[in-house]
Design a protein around this motif. Structure first.
Motif, PDB file in Angstrom:
ATOM      1  N   ASP A   1     -12.824  10.691   8.243  1.00  0.00           N
ATOM      2  CA  ASP A   1     -14.150  11.099   7.706  1.00  0.00           C
ATOM      3  C   ASP A   1     -14.489   9.880   6.901  1.00  0.00           C
ATOM      4  N   GLN A   2     -13.715   8.720   6.419  1.00  0.00           N
ATOM      5  CA  GLN A   2     -14.125   7.709   5.917  1.00  0.00           C
ATOM      6  C   GLN A   2     -13.064   6.416   6.507  1.00  0.00           C
ATOM      7  N   PRO A   3     -13.728   5.289   6.581  1.00  0.00           N
ATOM      8  CA  PRO A   3     -12.882   3.966   6.922  1.00  0.00           C
ATOM      9  C   PRO A   3     -11.803   3.800   6.072  1.00  0.00           C
ATOM     10  N   GLY A   4     -10.886   3.221   6.611  1.00  0.00           N
ATOM     11  CA  GLY A   4      -9.781   2.669   5.626  1.00  0.00           C
ATOM     12  C   GLY A   4      -8.408   2.496   6.044  1.00  0.00           C
ATOM     13  N   PRO A   5      -7.453   2.185   5.317  1.00  0.00           N
ATOM     14  CA  PRO A   5      -6.094   1.981   5.847  1.00  0.00           C
ATOM     15  C   PRO A   5      -5.535   3.622   6.138  1.00  0.00           C
ATOM     16  N   ILE A   6      -4.662   3.662   7.276  1.00  0.00           N
ATOM     17  CA  ILE A   6      -4.101   4.992   7.547  1.00  0.00           C
ATOM     18  C   ILE A   6      -2.663   4.532   8.032  1.00  0.00           C
ATOM     19  N   GLN A   7      -1.605   5.646   7.771  1.00  0.00           N
ATOM     20  CA  GLN A   7      -0.225   5.577   7.944  1.00  0.00           C
ATOM     21  C   GLN A   7      -0.136   6.734   9.146  1.00  0.00           C
ATOM     22  N   ILE A   8       0.332   6.461  10.177  1.00  0.00           N
ATOM     23  CA  ILE A   8       0.601   7.649  11.170  1.00  0.00           C
ATOM     24  C   ILE A   8       2.258   7.770  11.081  1.00  0.00           C
ATOM     25  N   HIS A   9       2.800   8.960  10.962  1.00  0.00           N
ATOM     26  CA  HIS A   9       4.243   9.016  10.980  1.00  0.00           C
ATOM     27  C   HIS A   9       4.208  10.132  12.053  1.00  0.00           C
ATOM     28  N   LEU A  10       4.994   9.914  13.052  1.00  0.00           N
ATOM     29  CA  LEU A  10       5.416  10.633  14.251  1.00  0.00           C
ATOM     30  C   LEU A  10       6.200  11.807  14.071  1.00  0.00           C
TER      31      LEU A  10
ATOM     32  N   VAL B   1       0.707  -1.146   0.128  1.00  0.00           N
ATOM     33  CA  VAL B   1       0.034  -0.037  -0.109  1.00  0.00           C
ATOM     34  C   VAL B   1       0.834   1.264  -0.070  1.00  0.00           C
ATOM     35  N   VAL B   2       0.582   2.147  -0.863  1.00  0.00           N
ATOM     36  CA  VAL B   2       1.296   3.433  -1.146  1.00  0.00           C
ATOM     37  C   VAL B   2       0.645   4.562  -0.204  1.00  0.00           C
ATOM     38  N   TYR B   3       1.019   5.078   0.875  1.00  0.00           N
ATOM     39  CA  TYR B   3       0.479   6.186   1.513  1.00  0.00           C
ATOM     40  C   TYR B   3       0.816   7.327   0.929  1.00  0.00           C
ATOM     41  N   ASP B   4       0.338   8.016   0.011  1.00  0.00           N
ATOM     42  CA  ASP B   4       0.745   9.293  -0.861  1.00  0.00           C
ATOM     43  C   ASP B   4      -0.141  10.392  -0.557  1.00  0.00           C
ATOM     44  N   GLN B   5      -1.222  10.328   0.055  1.00  0.00           N
ATOM     45  CA  GLN B   5      -2.079  11.561   0.437  1.00  0.00           C
ATOM     46  C   GLN B   5      -1.984  11.897   1.854  1.00  0.00           C
ATOM     47  N   THR B   6      -1.432  13.336   2.057  1.00  0.00           N
ATOM     48  CA  THR B   6      -1.631  13.537   3.629  1.00  0.00           C
ATOM     49  C   THR B   6      -2.925  14.144   3.892  1.00  0.00           C
ATOM     50  N   LEU B   7      -3.530  13.413   4.764  1.00  0.00           N
ATOM     51  CA  LEU B   7      -4.928  13.600   5.526  1.00  0.00           C
ATOM     52  C   LEU B   7      -4.806  14.808   6.344  1.00  0.00           C
ATOM     53  N   MET B   8      -3.842  14.730   7.192  1.00  0.00           N
ATOM     54  CA  MET B   8      -3.614  15.973   8.476  1.00  0.00           C
ATOM     55  C   MET B   8      -2.231  15.874   8.703  1.00  0.00           C
ATOM     56  N   THR B   9      -1.845  17.111   9.332  1.00  0.00           N
ATOM     57  CA  THR B   9      -0.709  17.360  10.021  1.00  0.00           C
ATOM     58  C   THR B   9      -0.985  17.926  11.249  1.00  0.00           C
TER      59      THR B   9
ATOM     60  N   SER C   1      14.076  15.993  24.088  1.00  0.00           N
ATOM     61  CA  SER C   1      13.151  15.135  24.558  1.00  0.00           C
ATOM     62  C   SER C   1      11.887  15.037  23.889  1.00  0.00           C
ATOM     63  N   GLY C   2      11.105  14.261  23.928  1.00  0.00           N
ATOM     64  CA  GLY C   2       9.633  13.973  23.668  1.00  0.00           C
ATOM     65  C   GLY C   2       9.505  13.948  22.100  1.00  0.00           C
ATOM     66  N   LEU C   3       8.207  14.367  21.827  1.00  0.00           N
ATOM     67  CA  LEU C   3       7.496  14.173  20.457  1.00  0.00           C
ATOM     68  C   LEU C   3       7.573  15.695  19.911  1.00  0.00           C
ATOM     69  N   LEU C   4       8.464  15.711  18.832  1.00  0.00           N
ATOM     70  CA  LEU C   4       8.857  16.984  17.987  1.00  0.00           C
ATOM     71  C   LEU C   4       7.940  17.242  16.883  1.00  0.00           C
ATOM     72  N   GLY C   5       7.459  16.098  16.385  1.00  0.00           N
ATOM     73  CA  GLY C   5       6.623  15.856  15.221  1.00  0.00           C
ATOM     74  C   GLY C   5       7.388  16.631  13.974  1.00  0.00           C
ATOM     75  N   PRO C   6       6.485  16.994  12.840  1.00  0.00           N
ATOM     76  CA  PRO C   6       5.184  17.014  13.067  1.00  0.00           C
ATOM     77  C   PRO C   6       4.612  15.443  13.029  1.00  0.00           C
ATOM     78  N   VAL C   7       3.321  15.182  13.456  1.00  0.00           N
ATOM     79  CA  VAL C   7       2.619  14.142  13.343  1.00  0.00           C
ATOM     80  C   VAL C   7       1.822  14.139  12.195  1.00  0.00           C
ATOM     81  N   THR C   8       1.905  13.517  11.246  1.00  0.00           N
ATOM     82  CA  THR C   8       0.980  13.231   9.712  1.00  0.00           C
ATOM     83  C   THR C   8       0.664  12.157   9.683  1.00  0.00           C
ATOM     84  N   ILE C   9      -0.712  12.027   9.431  1.00  0.00           N
ATOM     85  CA  ILE C   9      -1.686  10.971   9.031  1.00  0.00           C
ATOM     86  C   ILE C   9      -1.967  11.038   7.761  1.00  0.00           C
ATOM     87  N   LYS C  10      -1.424   9.774   6.727  1.00  0.00           N
ATOM     88  CA  LYS C  10      -1.724   9.558   5.343  1.00  0.00           C
ATOM     89  C   LYS C  10      -2.446   8.412   4.986  1.00  0.00           C
ATOM     90  N   ILE C  11      -3.049   8.591   4.039  1.00  0.00           N
ATOM     91  CA  ILE C  11      -4.061   7.669   3.344  1.00  0.00           C
ATOM     92  C   ILE C  11      -3.527   7.209   1.863  1.00  0.00           C
TER      93      ILE C  11
END
Length: 176
Positions: A88-97, A29-37, A160-170
């Motif tokens: 907004d819709q069900p399906g596979p997602i990729q979370i990149h921290l 699966v190729v996650y090539d669309q950024t849903l949100m940052t 230290s910590g989560l510096l991000g950005p966190v991206t959710i891709k579909i």
């Protein structure tokens, strides 16, 4: 047939080539669309090793280095970030921290997804239902913040910590 592999630094992947008559390999699966940052957190909590509980430190307007002098420069332990997001819709997602220091454990709606100890801090989920969700990212740093000796006290303090950005891709083929 040609297989294209795109790896980030420190990333490894195992492919088993060939097939059996009853089982054909699926294309990746190729996650090539950024849903949100995501660049902030609704709540930050710190783990207390004495009471074995997390206590809220409040919301974070911006993901940042929590070892900075204005934050928690002497804290060694686990930072927990609560991040709500809609789907907004069900399906596979990729979370990149994004950028993380040092080890990250990811939970989605209180279910443990996995842990990463080095980049890329990326998690692929085969199916996530539509609706509101909550990411919980627990980031553990090292003891060098709390236990400084003569040598380490003269060194630069690592982030230290989560510096991000966190991206959710579909994948772009999602919902077809």
């Amino acid at each position: 047939n040609m297989l294209s592999i795109d790896l980030e630094p420190y990333e490894s992947c195992v492919y088993i080539l060939g097939s059996t008559p009853d089982r054909q390999p699926k294309p990746p699966v190729v996650y090539d669309q950024t849903l949100m940052t995501i660049t902030s957190a609704a709540d930050l909590s710190l783990y207390d090793y004495n009471t074995k509980t997390f206590s809220s430190a409040g919301p974070l307007k911006e993901l940042c280095n929590l070892s900075a002098p204005s934050c928690y420069p002497d804290y060694s332990g686990i930072f927990a970030y609560e991040i709500p997001f809609p789907l907004d819709q069900p399906g596979p997602i990729q979370i990149h921290l994004g950028e993380v220091h040092d080890a990250a454990t990811l939970f989605l709606d209180q279910e443990k997804i996995g842990m990463r100890i080095c980049p890329p801090y990326r998690f692929c989920l085969n199916h996530v239902n539509q609706g509101p969700h909550t990411l919980r990212v627990e980031v553990a740093n090292t003891l060098d913040k709390h236990h400084m000796d003569l040598i380490s006290s003269a060194q630069e303090i690592s982030p230290s910590g989560l510096l991000g950005p966190v991206t959710i891709k579909i994948p772009s083929s999602r919902g077809e």
